[in-house]
Design a protein around this motif. Sequence first.
Motif, short mmCIF file in Angstrom:
data_model
loop_
_atom_site.label_atom_id
_atom_site.label_comp_id
_atom_site.label_asym_id
_atom_site.label_seq_id
_atom_site.Cartn_x
_atom_site.Cartn_y
_atom_site.Cartn_z
N TYR A 125 -24.57 -74.49 20.38
CA TYR A 125 -24.82 -75.61 19.47
C TYR A 125 -26.23 -75.58 18.86
CZ TYR A 125 -20.51 -77.71 21.21
OH TYR A 125 -19.19 -77.94 21.51
N LEU A 126 -27.06 -74.66 19.34
CA LEU A 126 -28.45 -74.63 18.90
C LEU A 126 -28.69 -73.58 17.82
CD1 LEU A 126 -30.32 -74.88 22.34
CD2 LEU A 126 -29.92 -76.71 20.68
N PHE A 136 -27.67 -77.83 15.52
CA PHE A 136 -28.69 -78.70 16.11
C PHE A 136 -29.96 -77.89 16.41
CE2 PHE A 136 -24.62 -80.55 17.20
CZ PHE A 136 -24.80 -81.91 17.00
N ARG A 138 -33.27 -77.63 19.02
CA ARG A 138 -33.44 -77.95 20.44
C ARG A 138 -34.03 -79.35 20.64
NH1 ARG A 138 -33.20 -75.34 25.24
NH2 ARG A 138 -32.62 -73.42 24.17
N ILE A 141 -31.36 -82.01 20.56
CA ILE A 141 -30.57 -82.09 21.79
C ILE A 141 -31.37 -82.76 22.91
CG2 ILE A 141 -29.38 -80.75 23.57
CD1 ILE A 141 -27.97 -80.86 20.85
N GLN A 193 -25.55 -81.90 28.92
CA GLN A 193 -26.59 -80.87 29.00
C GLN A 193 -25.97 -79.49 29.09
OE1 GLN A 193 -29.99 -81.68 31.48
NE2 GLN A 193 -30.13 -79.55 32.15
N PHE A 196 -24.27 -78.70 25.53
CA PHE A 196 -25.13 -78.45 24.36
C PHE A 196 -26.16 -77.34 24.57
CE2 PHE A 196 -23.71 -82.81 23.24
CZ PHE A 196 -23.21 -82.52 21.98
#
Length: 274
Positions: A125-126, A136, A138, A141, A193, A196
């Motif tokens: 997701y990063l 996203f 970091r 998140i 956590q 993501f």
Amino acid sequence: MKTSVLARNHVTVLGKGTQPMLFAHGFGCSQQMWRFITPAFEPNYRLILFDYVGSGASQTSAYNAERYANLNGYAQDVLDICSALDLTDVIFVGHSVSCMIGLLASLKAPERFSRLILIGPSPCYLNDATGYIGGFNRQDIQELLVTMEKNYIGWANFMAPMVMNDPSQPAMTEELNQSFCSTDPVIARQFAQVTFLSDNRPDLAKSTVPALILQCSDDLIAPIEVGTYVHQHLPDSQLKLLKASGHCPHLSAPFQTILAMNEYLQESLNGAGL
């Protein structure tokens, strides 16, 4: 073991067919989220639905922070269910984080799976310095995780509209919000956590199970670039772009989702000469 696993994950078995179709819900959801999809497949398949530990009507007492410290613990739950019900030739249908959970399960026991249907998959997701677009940063998140700790209800109220991304369906957004709020906040925070911050990009190339990727055209959680990346790196995969907004087409656009799944499965049958 069979009874304990089926109770632990609140396993439900439906359908009149013999080939198993295993539905795995996304983060903060439950097996109830599949209710618009499953009736279409009940006549021809054996449907297996379940709740991850900490979600839905699962046994929260079975939660173990060490086991679920990464996605492999959830993948083992999927394999436990397959073992308890003696499932083979499984069509795995996963939403969101469950796409990578299903992939990991298929890497551990490829002989159990015949197809993967991945709805809104994301291996990471990063965004990163290589140019990979995950959707996203970091810091985004980290702020999201902090908000979950300090104000879980506020986080749910913010996140549900972002995930659904469809103002025309406020009831679906509210249902997702309530689903988030019904999840144990401590378990949800750790699951978030793990979800993501995982990076399963290296696992894609290892797959030996054919896959269908269903990508929404306007998804804030898993942008089109992510679906394209998965398709490019996942062997024997097809990418189908749905004209649907949000991250939950099985809720917001069930007819489209069913149609795409059926087309893919029919092509698979034709390819096998059946």
